[in-house]
Design a protein around this motif. Sequence first.
Motif, PDB file in Angstrom:
ATOM      1  N   ALA A   1      -4.780  -2.519   3.110  1.00 30.73           N
ATOM      2  CA  ALA A   1      -5.214  -2.677   1.722  1.00 30.73           C
ATOM      3  C   ALA A   1      -4.031  -2.964   0.801  1.00 30.73           C
ATOM      4  O   ALA A   1      -4.108  -3.814  -0.099  1.00 30.73           O
ATOM      5  N   TYR A   2      -2.930  -2.251   1.019  1.00 30.55           N
ATOM      6  CA  TYR A   2      -1.728  -2.476   0.207  1.00 30.55           C
ATOM      7  C   TYR A   2      -1.249  -3.916   0.350  1.00 30.55           C
ATOM      8  O   TYR A   2      -0.984  -4.599  -0.656  1.00 30.55           O
ATOM      9  N   LEU A   3      -1.171  -4.404   1.585  1.00 31.69           N
ATOM     10  CA  LEU A   3      -0.705  -5.768   1.813  1.00 31.69           C
ATOM     11  C   LEU A   3      -1.667  -6.790   1.218  1.00 31.69           C
ATOM     12  O   LEU A   3      -1.250  -7.757   0.559  1.00 31.69           O
ATOM     13  N   THR A   4      -2.953  -6.594   1.448  1.00 25.34           N
ATOM     14  CA  THR A   4      -3.956  -7.543   0.938  1.00 25.34           C
ATOM     15  C   THR A   4      -3.913  -7.613  -0.582  1.00 25.34           C
ATOM     16  O   THR A   4      -3.925  -8.714  -1.173  1.00 25.34           O
ATOM     17  N   GLY A   5      -3.858  -6.454  -1.216  1.00 28.51           N
ATOM     18  CA  GLY A   5      -3.808  -6.423  -2.679  1.00 28.51           C
ATOM     19  C   GLY A   5      -2.562  -7.082  -3.238  1.00 28.51           C
ATOM     20  O   GLY A   5      -2.623  -7.845  -4.218  1.00 28.51           O
ATOM     21  N   GLN A   6      -1.414  -6.799  -2.605  1.00 17.32           N
ATOM     22  CA  GLN A   6      -0.159  -7.387  -3.078  1.00 17.32           C
ATOM     23  C   GLN A   6      -0.180  -8.911  -2.933  1.00 17.32           C
ATOM     24  O   GLN A   6       0.254  -9.639  -3.837  1.00 17.32           O
ATOM     25  N   TRP A   7      -0.669  -9.400  -1.815  1.00 18.44           N
ATOM     26  CA  TRP A   7      -0.608 -10.834  -1.547  1.00 18.44           C
ATOM     27  C   TRP A   7      -1.670 -11.615  -2.315  1.00 18.44           C
ATOM     28  O   TRP A   7      -1.448 -12.771  -2.673  1.00 18.44           O
ATOM     29  N   LEU A   8      -2.801 -11.010  -2.583  1.00 17.07           N
ATOM     30  CA  LEU A   8      -3.789 -11.695  -3.427  1.00 17.07           C
ATOM     31  C   LEU A   8      -3.336 -11.727  -4.877  1.00 17.07           C
ATOM     32  O   LEU A   8      -3.622 -12.684  -5.610  1.00 17.07           O
ATOM     33  N   GLY A   9      -2.647 -10.669  -5.298  1.00  9.97           N
ATOM     34  CA  GLY A   9      -2.144 -10.618  -6.672  1.00  9.97           C
ATOM     35  C   GLY A   9      -3.270 -10.713  -7.685  1.00  9.97           C
ATOM     36  O   GLY A   9      -4.282 -10.008  -7.586  1.00  9.97           O
TER      37      GLY A   9
ATOM     38  N   ARG B   1     -10.108   3.192   9.939  1.00  6.05           N
ATOM     39  CA  ARG B   1      -9.386   2.096   9.288  1.00  6.05           C
ATOM     40  C   ARG B   1     -10.143   1.599   8.067  1.00  6.05           C
ATOM     41  O   ARG B   1      -9.555   1.352   7.006  1.00  6.05           O
ATOM     42  N   GLU B   2     -11.443   1.442   8.221  1.00  6.59           N
ATOM     43  CA  GLU B   2     -12.259   0.956   7.099  1.00  6.59           C
ATOM     44  C   GLU B   2     -12.211   1.935   5.933  1.00  6.59           C
ATOM     45  O   GLU B   2     -12.105   1.518   4.767  1.00  6.59           O
ATOM     46  N   MET B   3     -12.260   3.229   6.228  1.00  6.55           N
ATOM     47  CA  MET B   3     -12.206   4.222   5.151  1.00  6.55           C
ATOM     48  C   MET B   3     -10.856   4.194   4.440  1.00  6.55           C
ATOM     49  O   MET B   3     -10.781   4.300   3.211  1.00  6.55           O
ATOM     50  N   GLY B   4      -9.761   4.070   5.216  1.00  3.50           N
ATOM     51  CA  GLY B   4      -8.442   3.987   4.595  1.00  3.50           C
ATOM     52  C   GLY B   4      -8.302   2.746   3.733  1.00  3.50           C
ATOM     53  O   GLY B   4      -7.745   2.801   2.628  1.00  3.50           O
ATOM     54  N   PHE B   5      -8.823   1.632   4.227  1.00  2.00           N
ATOM     55  CA  PHE B   5      -8.766   0.381   3.469  1.00  2.00           C
ATOM     56  C   PHE B   5      -9.572   0.482   2.183  1.00  2.00           C
ATOM     57  O   PHE B   5      -9.087   0.163   1.090  1.00  2.00           O
ATOM     58  N   ARG B   6     -10.798   0.966   2.307  1.00  2.00           N
ATOM     59  CA  ARG B   6     -11.675   1.044   1.145  1.00  2.00           C
ATOM     60  C   ARG B   6     -11.124   1.993   0.089  1.00  2.00           C
ATOM     61  O   ARG B   6     -11.197   1.724  -1.123  1.00  2.00           O
ATOM     62  N   SER B   7     -10.545   3.119   0.524  1.00  2.00           N
ATOM     63  CA  SER B   7     -10.014   4.097  -0.421  1.00  2.00           C
ATOM     64  C   SER B   7      -8.884   3.519  -1.260  1.00  2.00           C
ATOM     65  O   SER B   7      -8.860   3.683  -2.495  1.00  2.00           O
ATOM     66  N   VAL B   8      -7.946   2.810  -0.622  1.00  2.00           N
ATOM     67  CA  VAL B   8      -6.816   2.250  -1.365  1.00  2.00           C
ATOM     68  C   VAL B   8      -7.263   1.080  -2.236  1.00  2.00           C
ATOM     69  O   VAL B   8      -6.809   0.938  -3.382  1.00  2.00           O
ATOM     70  N   MET B   9      -8.155   0.247  -1.743  1.00  2.00           N
ATOM     71  CA  MET B   9      -8.644  -0.858  -2.562  1.00  2.00           C
ATOM     72  C   MET B   9      -9.380  -0.340  -3.795  1.00  2.00           C
ATOM     73  O   MET B   9      -9.232  -0.887  -4.898  1.00  2.00           O
ATOM     74  N   ARG B  10     -10.147   0.715  -3.613  1.00  2.00           N
ATOM     75  CA  ARG B  10     -10.877   1.284  -4.745  1.00  2.00           C
ATOM     76  C   ARG B  10      -9.909   1.845  -5.785  1.00  2.00           C
ATOM     77  O   ARG B  10     -10.112   1.705  -7.001  1.00  2.00           O
ATOM     78  N   ALA B  11      -8.833   2.475  -5.313  1.00  2.00           N
ATOM     79  CA  ALA B  11      -7.879   3.092  -6.235  1.00  2.00           C
ATOM     80  C   ALA B  11      -6.979   2.064  -6.915  1.00  2.00           C
ATOM     81  O   ALA B  11      -6.700   2.171  -8.116  1.00  2.00           O
ATOM     82  N   ARG B  12      -6.505   1.066  -6.163  1.00  2.00           N
ATOM     83  CA  ARG B  12      -5.512   0.127  -6.682  1.00  2.00           C
ATOM     84  C   ARG B  12      -6.109  -1.173  -7.199  1.00  2.00           C
ATOM     85  O   ARG B  12      -5.523  -1.831  -8.070  1.00  2.00           O
ATOM     86  N   HIS B  13      -7.265  -1.568  -6.649  1.00  2.00           N
ATOM     87  CA  HIS B  13      -7.865  -2.857  -7.011  1.00  2.00           C
ATOM     88  C   HIS B  13      -9.371  -2.691  -7.173  1.00  2.00           C
ATOM     89  O   HIS B  13     -10.159  -3.301  -6.438  1.00  2.00           O
ATOM     90  N   PRO B  14      -9.782  -1.889  -8.137  1.00  2.00           N
ATOM     91  CA  PRO B  14     -11.216  -1.592  -8.259  1.00  2.00           C
ATOM     92  C   PRO B  14     -12.068  -2.809  -8.584  1.00  2.00           C
ATOM     93  O   PRO B  14     -13.286  -2.791  -8.373  1.00  2.00           O
ATOM     94  N   GLN B  15     -11.431  -3.886  -9.072  1.00  2.00           N
ATOM     95  CA  GLN B  15     -12.194  -5.088  -9.413  1.00  2.00           C
ATOM     96  C   GLN B  15     -12.571  -5.905  -8.190  1.00  2.00           C
ATOM     97  O   GLN B  15     -13.447  -6.781  -8.276  1.00  2.00           O
ATOM     98  N   ARG B  16     -11.954  -5.647  -7.043  1.00  2.00           N
ATOM     99  CA  ARG B  16     -12.216  -6.424  -5.832  1.00  2.00           C
ATOM    100  C   ARG B  16     -13.530  -5.998  -5.187  1.00  2.00           C
ATOM    101  O   ARG B  16     -13.783  -4.818  -4.975  1.00  2.00           O
TER     102      ARG B  16
END
Length: 343
Positions: A174-182, A203-218
């Motif tokens: 999630a961290y990598l995806t968010g950073q690279w999509l910008g 893995r899905e839970m870890g991904f979803r948790s970070v995306m929700r916290a850092r990129h809630p618009q995604r």
Amino acid sequence: MGHPFPLREIARQAGLSEATVDRVLNHRGGVRESTAQEVRRAIADLDRQRTQVRLSGRTFMVDIVVQAPERFTTAVRAALEAELSSLHPAVLRSRFHFRETGPAAEQAGTLDRIARRGSQGVILKAPDVPEVTAAVGRLTAAGIPVVTLVTDLPTSGRLAYVGIDDRAAGATAAYLTGQWLGDRPGHVLTSLSSGFFRNEEEREMGFRSVMRARHPQRTLVEIAEGQGLDATQYDLVRAALERDAEIRAVYSIGGGNDATLRAFADLGRECAVFVAHDLDHDNTRLLREHRLSAVLHHDLRQDMREACRHVMRAHGALPPAGPALPTAIQVVTPYNLPARRDD
């Protein structure tokens, strides 16, 4: 079917009686083709493990039971066989039971057959379902230690788990995806081979948790049950892309990445960020071609070595040790790929 191995060694490797092996080798008939194939596989395994067969010392026969696509089972076999000669002071031999998919009852049946004929240990990658959990309990009751590999069965009575911290892996993706999509718009496709593998769920839970916290618009779009097989995966991904014109990135938890990229290409769509797991042959090639952004990898040889050591400790062949730490997560990009043997 020429070979240099004693009949009893082939029978032991195949898990069959010497009489059955003798009938196969001498073409006497009365044997199913599937049984003949088991004998041929046993001879091939013995040939690869020739050094182990000739060693003297305390010998452990370990069964490797894995449900996964062929690209992963090939990597498992290679990783284990690369480690066999280093597993002193004991001699470790292995039998392989690989399948790509199928009913849980069949997997449980494989485990029950191992329990009946005997084994010094089982290294297992299987879905976390009641039938498999019960079969692991029966193995444990029969005195056969079970070590889960890359995906856990925590309520099964297994001896130990070896693999990565899957929530941390998902969070890293999630961290990598968010950073690279910008700031670019786009939805993210998450792809699981099956909802019954605990590692993929984590893995899905870890991904979803970070995306929700850092990129809630995604927006996250999930597909599952492709089993990591190209034909099924292609249909699932293509259908998702046709439903959602905003998908721009992929987190592939369960594989089938060639098929995923083909679905994007066939619809004329760009995949701006693609994070996957495991440096198998397909993913290594896709990274070299710059078609994947990154692969989250772990040292499968280390996993196999640690799994074998757990089995050896269970039989008193090694001194006790504390709990093993999760295997390190490596972020591999097209620019830090390990060198090929022929490089």
